[in-house]
Design an enzyme around this catalytic site. Structure first.
Site, PDB file in Angstrom:
ATOM      1  N   CYS A 138       6.538  -9.273 -10.849  1.00  0.00           N
ATOM      2  CA  CYS A 138       5.162  -9.139 -10.370  1.00  0.00           C
ATOM      3  C   CYS A 138       4.557 -10.520 -10.099  1.00  0.00           C
ATOM      4  O   CYS A 138       4.631 -11.405 -10.939  1.00  0.00           O
ATOM      5  CB  CYS A 138       4.319  -8.401 -11.411  1.00  0.00           C
ATOM      6  SG  CYS A 138       2.579  -8.340 -10.977  1.00  0.00           S
ATOM      7  N   LYS A 174      14.127  -4.841 -11.172  1.00  0.00           N
ATOM      8  CA  LYS A 174      13.341  -5.063  -9.943  1.00  0.00           C
ATOM      9  C   LYS A 174      13.118  -6.553  -9.723  1.00  0.00           C
ATOM     10  O   LYS A 174      12.569  -7.239 -10.594  1.00  0.00           O
ATOM     11  CB  LYS A 174      12.008  -4.326 -10.016  1.00  0.00           C
ATOM     12  CG  LYS A 174      11.242  -4.353  -8.695  1.00  0.00           C
ATOM     13  CD  LYS A 174      10.109  -3.351  -8.699  1.00  0.00           C
ATOM     14  CE  LYS A 174       9.419  -3.269  -7.346  1.00  0.00           C
ATOM     15  NZ  LYS A 174       8.363  -2.256  -7.323  1.00  0.00           N
ATOM     16  N   GLY A 227       3.997  -3.995   2.758  1.00  0.00           N
ATOM     17  CA  GLY A 227       3.814  -3.400   4.077  1.00  0.00           C
ATOM     18  C   GLY A 227       4.645  -4.101   5.137  1.00  0.00           C
ATOM     19  O   GLY A 227       5.603  -4.813   4.822  1.00  0.00           O
ATOM     20  N   GLY A 275       5.926   2.706  -0.622  1.00  0.00           N
ATOM     21  CA  GLY A 275       4.696   2.440  -1.363  1.00  0.00           C
ATOM     22  C   GLY A 275       3.505   2.320  -0.447  1.00  0.00           C
ATOM     23  O   GLY A 275       2.729   3.261  -0.267  1.00  0.00           O
ATOM     24  N   THR A 276       3.364   1.172   0.188  1.00  0.00           N
ATOM     25  CA  THR A 276       2.198   0.895   1.028  1.00  0.00           C
ATOM     26  C   THR A 276       2.031   1.924   2.148  1.00  0.00           C
ATOM     27  O   THR A 276       0.900   2.206   2.569  1.00  0.00           O
ATOM     28  CB  THR A 276       2.318  -0.533   1.600  1.00  0.00           C
ATOM     29  OG1 THR A 276       2.433  -1.431   0.500  1.00  0.00           O
ATOM     30  CG2 THR A 276       1.117  -0.917   2.426  1.00  0.00           C
TER      31      THR A 276
END
Lengths: 315, 269
Positions: A138, A174, A227, A275-276
Site C-alpha cells: 500500500c 500482493k 484505473g 477494482g476501479t
C-alpha cells in the site's frame, strides 16, 4: 437467454484455477473495493465475479484518512483510504458463514510487521476463506506496506517466510508496481513459500491539486493511482513476474473490459482483479467483462481460459 | 462534477434555527465550472473544506441558478462550516445517489430534526401534500416561513402538538387519505413511519444517513448490508427497507465497524 447461455457454456469455458482454488470465471473483486461487508460481497458475486477479496483487515481497528479519500482524473483514480477497517476481531464477525457469498472469498490482510500478520491470521481461523492475500504494497498508509518498506525483496522474503507458517490456506502476496525489477520481489515471495502473486497494488503515490483551493485534493495529500493509467504498468509487471516465477498470478490494474482481461491473461495472469472499473462501469462490470471475454473467445476460436494464460510469451 | 470537487463561493447564509444554517451557492458564477446542477430531490452533495474533511449534505434549496444545503451543528466539521461567511469558498462534488419518486397523487411528508433538509425541495415540487415536522423544541424547527401550512410538533410542546410526528399519522391519514409517505429524520422515527405505511398499504420512501466517504460506490464505507447508500440510496423505498436488516438497527463508523444505531454518531472509530 437460457439457450444462449447453454451454447456459450458448451463452447467457451471461462473457468480457471488460482492456487488450487477453482473459479467459475477469472474475474476477481480486487481488495479495497466494496469488500467491507458480507452483503456487498454477495452483491458482487451475483454481479458475476468469479471470486471476491475482502477489504484488508489489520490487527487493530484503523480509522482511515479524512475525506476526500478518492479523487478521479482523466486516466483513472487516486485514493488514500488509509486502510480504514474495524480490525480482525470485528472483521471475523462480519465475515462469518462466507459460504453464503456463493463464490470463493479471499482474505486480504495487512500488518505493521510479522507479529501483526500472525495474529491477524489467527483471527481468521475457522472462517471459510478460500485463500489469504498478504498485502505488502500500500502506498498511502504510514506503518504499512510501501511506507513501512515491506515491498523490497528482502522484506518480502522475511515476512512471507514467517506468515507462510501461519496458514494452511493458499497464500497470495500482493506487490507494488513501484519496483522496476518486480520479478525479483515475486521470486523472493515464491522462495519464501507463497502460492501465488497478486500484481499489482496501486501505483505511486500520486497527487492532484485543486488549483482554486491551492491545495492537494486528497486530505492525505497523496494516494495510489489506479484505473487506465495503471494498466500498461500492471501488464508489464505481470509479464515480468510470469517469466520469474512458477506460481500463478492474479493480475490487477486498470482492467475494465473483456479485452483488458484477456490481455492480462496473455501477459501471464491466471485470474484478473477488477477494482476501479466498479466506478466507471458499475457493479455489473464483472458480468460484462465475462460476456465480452466469451464473445471474443468465440469469435477467435478459443475454448478455454487456459489457452490464454501466458499466450503473449510464445516465441 | 463527480470525482473532483469544484470550488464554489458561499453567496448567502441563512440562519434557519438555533442549530442550523443554510449555505447558498450560485451555479452560474464565472469561477464555477458547473452551469447548473443536475439534481433531483433527495440527492446529496459532498462539501469539502480543504485541509479539514469532506461530508455529505442533502440539497435543501434548488433553483435554475442556485442550490443550497442546510447544516445542523454537530461536530468539528459543521462547527467550522458555521463559522464561514459569505464570500468564502468550499468544494462541491455531486450530486449523488437516488432521488424521491415524485410520481404520486396525494403525499404526506414526515420530517424530523435536520432531516427536513432532504425533504425541502421535494415539498416544493409535490403538487398535493401535507407536511409534518417534528423537533425537540420550537427553536430547532426549520423552514417555518418557507412552508407556512406545515404541521408542527415538538417533544417539549413549545410549538405545535406536544409529541412526535408519528403520533399524528393515523389522524392525518383519516383526513387526507394520502397515497404516499416521504420521510427523513431520526431512524427510529422512520422505522415507525415504514411500519405505518406497511400496515395501511401506502407506498413510502425514506432518506437514510450513513458515514459516507467516496460517494461514488467504490469504498464500501456506507454499506447497509448489501446496499451502498451513496449509490443505491440515500432514498430507499418501503419494500427495500423492509428487507434491510440494518434499517433502524445498525450503522457503520468511519473504520467500518458495525454498531447499534443508537451508539453511532458519525464518528470515525
Amino acid at each position: 437467454m437460457a439457450d444462449r447461455f447453454a451454447s456459450l457454456t458448451t463452447r467457451v469455458d471461462l473457468s480457471t484455477e488460482l492456487c488450487g482454488v477453482r473459479l467459475q470465471n477469472p474475474t476477481v473483486l480486487a481488495s479495497g473495493i466494496l469488500g467491507t461487508s458480507k452483503g456487498l460481497l454477495k452483491g458482487v458475486a451475483l454481479a458475476g465475479a468469479g471470486a471476491v477479496t475482502i477489504k484488508s483487515l489489520s490487527l487493530e481497528p484503523l480509522p482511515g484518512h479524512n475525506n476526500p479519500i478518492v479523487v478521479g482524473f482523466e486516466a483513472g483514480m487516486l485514493n488514500a483510504v488509509g486502510y480504514a477497517n474495524p480490525g480482525i476481531k470485528e472483521g471475523a464477525k462480519e465475515f462469518s458463514n462466507l459460504k453464503e457469498v456463493g463464490v470463493p472469498v479471499i482474505a486480504s490482510i495487512i500488518g505493521r510487521g510479522v507479529g501483526d500478520f500472525m495474529k491477524v491470521l489467527e483471527g481468521l481461523w475457522g472462517l471459510d476463506f478460500a485463500a489469504v492475500e498478504v498485502s505488502l504494497s500500500c502506498p498511502h498508509t504510514p506503518g504499512y506496506g510501501m511506507l513501512a518498506g515491506q515491498n523490497t525483496p528482502e522484506a518480502t522474503k522475511e515476512i512471507v517466510s514467517v506468515v507462510r507458517k501461519g496458514t494452511e490456506l493458499p497464500l497470495l502476496v500482493k506487490l507494488s508496481p513501484n519496483i522496476p525489477e518486480i520479478g525479483r520481489v515475486a521470486r523472493a515471495a515464491e522462495e519464501a513459500g507463497a502460492d501465488g502473486i497478486t500484481a499489482v497494488n496501486t501505483l505511486g503515490p500520486g497527487m492532484l491539486i485543486n488549483i482554486e483551493a491551492r491545495q492537494p485534493i486528497l486530505d492525505f495529500k497523496v494516494g495510489g493511482v489506479s484505473g487506465p493509467a495503471l494498466r500498461p504498468i500492471a501488464l508489464r509487471c505481470v509479464y515480468d513476474i510470469y517469466k520469474s516465477v512458477k506460481i500463478p498470478i492474479l493480475g490487477v490494474g486498470g482492467i475494465s473490459t473483456g479485452r483488458h482481461a484477456i490481455e492480462m491473461l496473455m501477459a501471464g495472469a491466471s485470474a484478473v482483479g477488477i477494482g476501479t472499473a466498479v466506478y466507471s462501469r458499475g457493479i455489473e462490470v464483472f458480468g460484462k467483462v465475462c460476456q465480452e471475454m466469451e464473445e471474443w473467445m468465440e469469435i477467435n476460436g478459443c475454448t478455454s481460459v487456459k489457452e490464454l494464460i501466458g499466450a503473449a510469451h510464445a516465441p | 462534477m463527480h470525482l473532483e470537487p469544484v470550488m464554489m463561493k458561499i453567496e448567502e447564509v441563512i440562519l434557519e434555527s438555533n442549530l442550523a444554517r443554510s449555505f447558498i451557492f450560485k451555479t452560474c458564477s464565472e469561477r464555477s465550472e458547473s452551469k447548473s446542477l443536475e439534481y433531483q430531490p433527495g440527492q446529496f452533495i459532498m462539501l469539502w473544506i480543504p485541509r479539514l474533511d469532506e461530508k455529505p449534505f442533502s440539497i435543501s434549496y434548488h433553483g435554475k441558478d442556485f442550490f443550497g444545503v442546510t447544516v445542523a451543528l454537530k461536530g468539528r466539521f459543521t462547527q467550522r462550516l458555521h463559522e464561514m461567511k459569505v464570500g468564502e469558498w468550499v468544494g462541491i462534488r455531486g450530486p449523488f445517489g437516488t432521488a424521491f419518486n415524485l410520481n404520486v397523487g396525494k403525499a404526506c411528508v414526515v420530517g424530523g430534526g435536520v432531516g427536513m433538509a432532504s425533504l425541502a425541495v421535494l415539498i416544493e415540487r409535490l403538487e398535493d401534500s401535507v407536511v409534518v415536522q417534528g423537533a425537540r423544541t420550537a427553536s430547532e424547527l426549520l423552514y417555518r416561513n418557507r412552508f407556512k401550512d406545515m404541521l408542527l410538533c415538538t417533544e417539549d410542546g413549545s410549538a405545535g402538538t406536544k409529541g412526535v410526528p408519528t403520533d399524528l399519522l393515523e389522524d392525518l391519514y383519516r383526513h387526507y387519505r394520502f397515497d404516499a409517505i416521504y420521510t427523513c429524520g431520526p431512524e427510529a422515527m422512520m422505522v415507525k413511519v415504514s411500519e405505518f405505511a406497511r400496515e395501511y398499504n401506502i407506498c413510502m420512501q425514506a432518506s437514510l444517513e450513513r458515514y459516507i466517504k467516496c460517494a461514488v460506490g467504490v469504498c464500501g464505507q456506507c454499506c447497509c448490508n448489501g446496499l451502498r447508500l451513496c449509490v443505491e440510496g440515500p432514498v430507499l423505498d418501503g419494500g427495500t427497507l423492509e428487507k434491510l436488516e440494518d434499517f433502524g438497527r445498525y450503522a457503520r463508523r468511519g473504520n467500518g465497524r458495525r454498531v447499534p444505531i443508537g451508539t453511532y454518531l458519525g464518528k470515525k472509530t
